[in-house]
Write an enzyme that holds these catalytic residues in place. Structure first.
Site, PDB file in Angstrom:
ATOM      1  N   HIS A   4      -3.164   8.356   6.083  1.00 60.74           N
ATOM      2  CA  HIS A   4      -2.784   9.659   6.630  1.00 60.74           C
ATOM      3  C   HIS A   4      -3.106  10.794   5.649  1.00 60.74           C
ATOM      4  CE1 HIS A   4      -0.322   7.314   9.490  1.00 60.74           C
ATOM      5  NE2 HIS A   4      -0.226   8.416  10.221  1.00 60.74           N
ATOM      6  N   CYS A  17      -2.636   6.394   1.103  1.00 60.37           N
ATOM      7  CA  CYS A  17      -2.241   6.174   2.503  1.00 60.37           C
ATOM      8  C   CYS A  17      -3.309   6.838   3.351  1.00 60.37           C
ATOM      9  CB  CYS A  17      -0.865   6.781   2.778  1.00 60.37           C
ATOM     10  SG  CYS A  17      -0.422   6.857   4.549  1.00 60.37           S
ATOM     11  N   CYS A  43      -4.805   0.717   7.101  1.00 57.59           N
ATOM     12  CA  CYS A  43      -3.461   1.084   6.641  1.00 57.59           C
ATOM     13  C   CYS A  43      -3.195   0.334   5.347  1.00 57.59           C
ATOM     14  CB  CYS A  43      -2.431   0.712   7.708  1.00 57.59           C
ATOM     15  SG  CYS A  43      -0.704   0.877   7.185  1.00 57.59           S
ATOM     16  N   THR A  65      -0.353   0.020   3.694  1.00 62.03           N
ATOM     17  CA  THR A  65       0.897  -0.735   3.763  1.00 62.03           C
ATOM     18  C   THR A  65       0.703  -2.042   4.512  1.00 62.03           C
ATOM     19  OG1 THR A  65       2.220   1.296   3.683  1.00 62.03           O
ATOM     20  CG2 THR A  65       3.284  -0.675   4.531  1.00 62.03           C
TER      21      THR A  65
END
Length: 265
Positions: free
Chosen positions: A184, A182, A70, A72
């Site tokens: 995703h 990201c 991830c 973030t």
């Protein structure tokens, strides 16, 4: 030998799929923080607390290496994770450096797709400042895209409308590369390839992350073989339906299930 990967949801499966290709003899534990997905729209302080809670749970499961799958979470907690735990730890960062290097000769710009929190953090600004000497990097937050992905929303008409709306103020002729910042977002690579002009390349950090993982395992004296290629799924919400979703999404990424099939599950 068990390698742990975690993300707020199914995004990190894009990294896991690459790891299974590169390290097929390893065993993996994938943890999704379903109680707190998505991370990218929450506060830095909250995400930091979520990360340490998840990693503590994974340590209790006996992992031997950790991938923070991830961007973030990496930006917020990677340094502290490495201070707290002695196992090999690999993080993520948007593939801005290779994108800039690839575009220098073309004169084209680079556009980074990422979550609002990733784009607001000093780590991202430091990364861009260190490599973007020509001022060719632009950034576009796509907060809704994680929610679409978590809902397994891959309908081309819906997603094309979304991307066209977000890109409406950009002259795509000016850009040579789009960076998916990201984990995703690579779920939408095929849709983006059909939508974007053919001269635009799409890059992400997954392959580089797995290469770093393999190198770090070697540095720690951990052989690339020594497992059965198994994957075990966990989620913080203890939701069997979400486990099924992760299995479906990973099968889709590995080419054993189509996007349309995954949406009907």
């Amino acid at each position: 030998m068990q390698i742990g990967l975690f993300d707020s949801g199914i995004g990190g499966l894009t990294v896991l799929a690459e790891a299974l290709r590169r390290l097929p003899d390893k065993d993996f534990l994938y943890m999704a923080d379903t109680l707190h997905v998505p991370y990218g729209t929450k506060s830095k302080e909250d995400v930091r607390a979520f990360v340490f809670e998840i990693v503590d749970k994974m340590m209790n499961e006996g992992i031997d290496a950790l991938v923070v799958a991830c961007n973030t979470a990496t930006s917020i907690a990677i340094a502290e994770l490495r201070e707290r735990y002695s196992l090999p730890i690999v993080g993520m960062e948007p593939a801005v450096k290779p994108a800039v290097e690839m575009n220098l000769a073309t004169g084209k710009r680079v556009l980074v797709f990422a979550t609002p929190l990733t784009l607001s953090l000093p780590k991202y600004y430091a990364l861009v400042s260190s490599v973007d000497k020509m001022g060719i990097v632009d950034s576009l937050p796509l907060p809704e895209l994680v929610q679409y992905c978590e809902a397994l929303q891959f309908d081309k008409q819906v997603m094309n409308e979304y991307f066209l709306t977000k890109l409406s103020s950009y002259n795509l002729d000016d850009y040579g590369i789009i960076v998916l910042g990201c984990t995703h977002y690579p779920f939408y690579k095929d849709i983006l390839r059909e939508l974007l002009p053919p001269h635009i390349e799409i890059v992400d950090g997954n392959a580089g992350t797995v290469r770093r993982l393999a190198a770090l395992l070697n540095r720690y004296g951990i052989p690339e073989s020594g497992g059965g290629g198994s994957v075990r799924f966990m989620c913080s919400g203890n939701d069997p339906a979400y486990i099924d979703k992760m299995q479906t999404a990973l099968a889709m990424l590995r080419g054993t299930e189509t996007i349309s099939e995954s949406r009907s599950t």
